[in-house]
Design a protein around this motif. Structure first.
Motif, PDB file in Angstrom:
ATOM      1  N   LEU A 107     -75.749  55.974  95.560  1.00  0.00           N
ATOM      2  CA  LEU A 107     -74.311  55.678  95.500  1.00  0.00           C
ATOM      3  C   LEU A 107     -73.749  56.210  96.809  1.00  0.00           C
ATOM      4  CD1 LEU A 107     -71.725  54.791  93.977  1.00  0.00           C
ATOM      5  CD2 LEU A 107     -71.553  57.131  93.127  1.00  0.00           C
ATOM      6  N   ARG A 167     -63.643  57.119 101.622  1.00  0.00           N
ATOM      7  CA  ARG A 167     -63.800  58.000 100.447  1.00  0.00           C
ATOM      8  C   ARG A 167     -62.455  58.465  99.899  1.00  0.00           C
ATOM      9  NH1 ARG A 167     -68.931  61.267 102.985  1.00  0.00           N
ATOM     10  NH2 ARG A 167     -70.222  59.402 103.122  1.00  0.00           N
ATOM     11  N   GLY A 168     -62.454  58.848  98.635  1.00  0.00           N
ATOM     12  CA  GLY A 168     -61.242  59.377  98.016  1.00  0.00           C
ATOM     13  C   GLY A 168     -60.236  58.298  97.656  1.00  0.00           C
ATOM     14  N   LYS A 169     -60.695  57.022  97.604  1.00  0.00           N
ATOM     15  CA  LYS A 169     -59.779  55.917  97.286  1.00  0.00           C
ATOM     16  C   LYS A 169     -60.184  55.230  95.976  1.00  0.00           C
ATOM     17  CE  LYS A 169     -59.426  54.914 102.254  1.00  0.00           C
ATOM     18  NZ  LYS A 169     -58.218  55.665 102.558  1.00  0.00           N
ATOM     19  N   GLY A 170     -61.123  55.836  95.250  1.00  0.00           N
ATOM     20  CA  GLY A 170     -61.538  55.272  93.967  1.00  0.00           C
ATOM     21  C   GLY A 170     -62.727  54.328  94.054  1.00  0.00           C
ATOM     22  N   PHE A 214     -67.986  65.316  91.541  1.00  0.00           N
ATOM     23  CA  PHE A 214     -67.595  63.916  91.311  1.00  0.00           C
ATOM     24  C   PHE A 214     -68.266  63.387  90.036  1.00  0.00           C
ATOM     25  CE2 PHE A 214     -69.178  59.540  92.039  1.00  0.00           C
ATOM     26  CZ  PHE A 214     -67.982  58.826  92.163  1.00  0.00           C
ATOM     27  N   TYR A 215     -69.597  63.582  89.935  1.00  0.00           N
ATOM     28  CA  TYR A 215     -70.338  63.080  88.767  1.00  0.00           C
ATOM     29  C   TYR A 215     -69.925  63.799  87.478  1.00  0.00           C
ATOM     30  CZ  TYR A 215     -73.634  60.491  91.758  1.00  0.00           C
ATOM     31  OH  TYR A 215     -74.200  59.599  92.627  1.00  0.00           O
ATOM     32  N   ASN A 265     -75.403  69.236  97.183  1.00  0.00           N
ATOM     33  CA  ASN A 265     -74.280  68.312  97.367  1.00  0.00           C
ATOM     34  C   ASN A 265     -73.204  68.576  96.307  1.00  0.00           C
ATOM     35  OD1 ASN A 265     -72.629  66.199  98.011  1.00  0.00           O
ATOM     36  ND2 ASN A 265     -74.182  64.590  97.792  1.00  0.00           N
ATOM     37  N   ARG A 293     -67.070  65.098  86.767  1.00  0.00           N
ATOM     38  CA  ARG A 293     -65.773  64.575  86.313  1.00  0.00           C
ATOM     39  C   ARG A 293     -65.913  63.249  85.598  1.00  0.00           C
ATOM     40  NH1 ARG A 293     -63.575  66.488  91.046  1.00  0.00           N
ATOM     41  NH2 ARG A 293     -63.831  64.478  92.036  1.00  0.00           N
ATOM     42  N   GLY A 344     -66.001  54.941  94.925  1.00  0.00           N
ATOM     43  CA  GLY A 344     -67.209  55.494  94.294  1.00  0.00           C
ATOM     44  C   GLY A 344     -67.122  55.411  92.780  1.00  0.00           C
ATOM     45  N   SER A 345     -65.963  55.786  92.223  1.00  0.00           N
ATOM     46  CA  SER A 345     -65.787  55.731  90.752  1.00  0.00           C
ATOM     47  C   SER A 345     -65.885  54.287  90.272  1.00  0.00           C
ATOM     48  CB  SER A 345     -64.421  56.274  90.338  1.00  0.00           C
ATOM     49  OG  SER A 345     -64.145  57.462  90.988  1.00  0.00           O
ATOM     50  N   VAL A 386     -70.431  55.755  99.801  1.00  0.00           N
ATOM     51  CA  VAL A 386     -69.188  55.161 100.316  1.00  0.00           C
ATOM     52  C   VAL A 386     -69.011  55.681 101.750  1.00  0.00           C
ATOM     53  CG1 VAL A 386     -66.666  55.042 100.037  1.00  0.00           C
ATOM     54  CG2 VAL A 386     -68.143  55.046  98.008  1.00  0.00           C
TER      55      VAL A 386
HETATM   56  C1  LIG Z   1     -69.662  60.871  96.221  1.00  0.00           C
HETATM   57  C2  LIG Z   1     -69.028  59.560  96.711  1.00  0.00           C
HETATM   58  C3  LIG Z   1     -69.898  58.372  96.342  1.00  0.00           C
HETATM   59  C4  LIG Z   1     -67.668  59.440  96.020  1.00  0.00           C
HETATM   60  O1  LIG Z   1     -67.097  58.212  96.472  1.00  0.00           O
HETATM   61  P1  LIG Z   1     -65.511  58.067  96.605  1.00  0.00           P
HETATM   62  O2  LIG Z   1     -65.197  56.658  96.904  1.00  0.00           O
HETATM   63  O3  LIG Z   1     -64.995  59.109  97.548  1.00  0.00           O
HETATM   64  O4  LIG Z   1     -65.109  58.433  95.115  1.00  0.00           O
HETATM   65  P2  LIG Z   1     -63.681  58.268  94.426  1.00  0.00           P
HETATM   66  O5  LIG Z   1     -62.623  57.994  95.436  1.00  0.00           O
HETATM   67  O6  LIG Z   1     -63.846  57.368  93.295  1.00  0.00           O
HETATM   68  O7  LIG Z   1     -63.494  59.704  93.837  1.00  0.00           O
HETATM   69  C5  LIG Z   1     -63.355  60.705  94.749  1.00  0.00           C
HETATM   70  C6  LIG Z   1     -63.201  61.960  94.001  1.00  0.00           C
HETATM   71  O8  LIG Z   1     -64.304  62.751  94.357  1.00  0.00           O
HETATM   72  C7  LIG Z   1     -63.882  63.775  95.245  1.00  0.00           C
HETATM   73  N1  LIG Z   1     -64.767  63.628  96.387  1.00  0.00           N
HETATM   74  C8  LIG Z   1     -66.069  63.923  96.333  1.00  0.00           C
HETATM   75  N2  LIG Z   1     -66.607  63.807  97.542  1.00  0.00           N
HETATM   76  C9  LIG Z   1     -65.654  63.379  98.370  1.00  0.00           C
HETATM   77  C10 LIG Z   1     -65.594  63.075  99.758  1.00  0.00           C
HETATM   78  N3  LIG Z   1     -66.665  63.266 100.537  1.00  0.00           N
HETATM   79  N4  LIG Z   1     -64.451  62.582 100.274  1.00  0.00           N
HETATM   80  C11 LIG Z   1     -63.366  62.417  99.499  1.00  0.00           C
HETATM   81  N5  LIG Z   1     -63.352  62.712  98.186  1.00  0.00           N
HETATM   82  C12 LIG Z   1     -64.478  63.217  97.631  1.00  0.00           C
HETATM   83  C13 LIG Z   1     -62.395  63.572  95.516  1.00  0.00           C
HETATM   84  O9  LIG Z   1     -61.763  64.835  95.441  1.00  0.00           O
HETATM   85  C14 LIG Z   1     -61.932  62.647  94.417  1.00  0.00           C
HETATM   86  O10 LIG Z   1     -61.453  63.357  93.344  1.00  0.00           O
HETATM   87  P3  LIG Z   1     -60.182  62.791  92.509  1.00  0.00           P
HETATM   88  O11 LIG Z   1     -60.607  61.481  91.904  1.00  0.00           O
HETATM   89  O12 LIG Z   1     -59.930  63.853  91.482  1.00  0.00           O
HETATM   90  O13 LIG Z   1     -59.106  62.637  93.514  1.00  0.00           O
HETATM   91  C15 LIG Z   1     -68.767  59.614  98.248  1.00  0.00           C
HETATM   92  O14 LIG Z   1     -68.063  60.794  98.550  1.00  0.00           O
HETATM   93  C16 LIG Z   1     -70.035  59.564  99.098  1.00  0.00           C
HETATM   94  O15 LIG Z   1     -70.545  58.493  99.429  1.00  0.00           O
HETATM   95  N6  LIG Z   1     -70.537  60.726  99.468  1.00  0.00           N
HETATM   96  C17 LIG Z   1     -71.735  60.805 100.307  1.00  0.00           C
HETATM   97  C18 LIG Z   1     -72.985  60.354  99.566  1.00  0.00           C
HETATM   98  C19 LIG Z   1     -73.129  61.018  98.239  1.00  0.00           C
HETATM   99  O16 LIG Z   1     -72.900  62.223  98.088  1.00  0.00           O
HETATM  100  N7  LIG Z   1     -73.522  60.228  97.241  1.00  0.00           N
HETATM  101  C20 LIG Z   1     -73.694  60.699  95.886  1.00  0.00           C
HETATM  102  C21 LIG Z   1     -74.952  61.427  95.689  1.00  0.00           C
HETATM  103  S1  LIG Z   1     -76.364  60.405  95.676  1.00  0.00           S
END
Ligand SMILES: CC(C)(COP(=O)(O)OP(=O)(O)OC[C@H]1O[C@@H](n2cnc3c(N)ncnc32)[C@H](O)[C@@H]1OP(=O)(O)O)[C@@H](O)C(=O)NCCC(=O)NCCS
Length: 172
Positions: free
Chosen positions: A93, A100-103, A138-139, A132, A141, A105-106, A95
């Motif tokens: 997974l 990131r932080g725009k929904g 994130f997971y 990590n 939550r 990943g969720s 982004v």
């Molecule tokens: C983990 C990941 C997939 C989350 O994607 P995302 O699009 O930022 O996720 P969302 O926007 O849906 O949710 C972000 C939430 O996670 C938190 N978060 C976790 N990592 C973050 C980051 N690097 N940047 C911004 N927000 C992050 C935010 O605080 C946010 O919380 P909220 O919903 O309470 O505001 C993304 O940060 C990523 O690609 N990270 C690098 C690779 C990784 O760690 N992959 C997962 C492990 S295999």
């Protein structure tokens, strides 16, 4: 920001390969990436496709310098548990940092959850690096439980070289 989540298409191969490499770099494991776009094409779109992939696509005005709009992806495939039946395994997974932080990943994980339920799976399973913490948070939550802590399972693998040794030893 508007974006769509959709299953990947052949035209996404180059972008996905680039993001796989970005994800591997993030995990400090770029040297371990052996897959090629051709392998992904054959394994993902062939007659016996072994995995599915979801992509997050940004609007055209967000086109990257590489010329595509793919800003995130989620890989998954079916596996089977003798205790639970079908399980969907989430491989990567990812982004892109600016998105990131725009929904996104969720949304990718929610779409994978929908696929898991539609395929009659009892769970969505995946691995996350123990260093990590943002990903762990994130997971968590989103309802994930760390089974390494809870159930004391170790993830094991036999690499290709040792597989070969195993086969040769069995022949003796
Ligand atoms: C983990 C990941 C997939 C989350 O994607 P995302 O699009 O930022 O996720 P969302 O926007 O849906 O949710 C972000 C939430 O996670 C938190 N978060 C976790 N990592 C973050 C980051 N690097 N940047 C911004 N927000 C992050 C935010 O605080 C946010 O919380 P909220 O919903 O309470 O505001 C993304 O940060 C990523 O690609 N990270 C690098 C690779 C990784 O760690 N992959 C997962 C492990 S295999």
């Amino acid at each position: 920001m508007s974006y769509i989540i959709r299953p990947w298409a052949l035209t996404d191969l180059k972008a996905i390969m680039r993001l796989i490499r970005e994800s591997a770099s993030f995990h400090k494991a770029l040297d371990q990436v052996k897959t090629t776009p051709e392998m992904l094409r054959d394994d993902g779109f062939g007659k016996e496709a072994t995995f599915g992939c979801l992509v997050a696509e940004a609007p055209p005005e967000q086109t990257s310098k590489e010329g595509d709009t793919i800003v995130g992806y989620q890989f998954h495939y079916l596996t089977y548990c003798t205790w639970d039946g079908h399980i969907l395994f989430g491989e990567d997974l990812y982004v892109r940092p600016d998105f990131r932080g725009k929904g996104i990943g969720s949304s990718l994980l929610a779409k994978a959850a929908k696929i898991a339920l539609a395929k009659g799976c009892s769970q969505l399973r995946f691995i996350s690096a123990n260093w990590n913490q943002p990903a762990t948070d994130f997971y968590t939550r989103l309802g994930a439980v760390n089974v390494t802590s809870r159930d004391k399972w170790n993830l094991c693998c036999i690499d290709k070289e040792d597989l070969q040794k195993l086969v040769e030893q069995a022949r003796k």
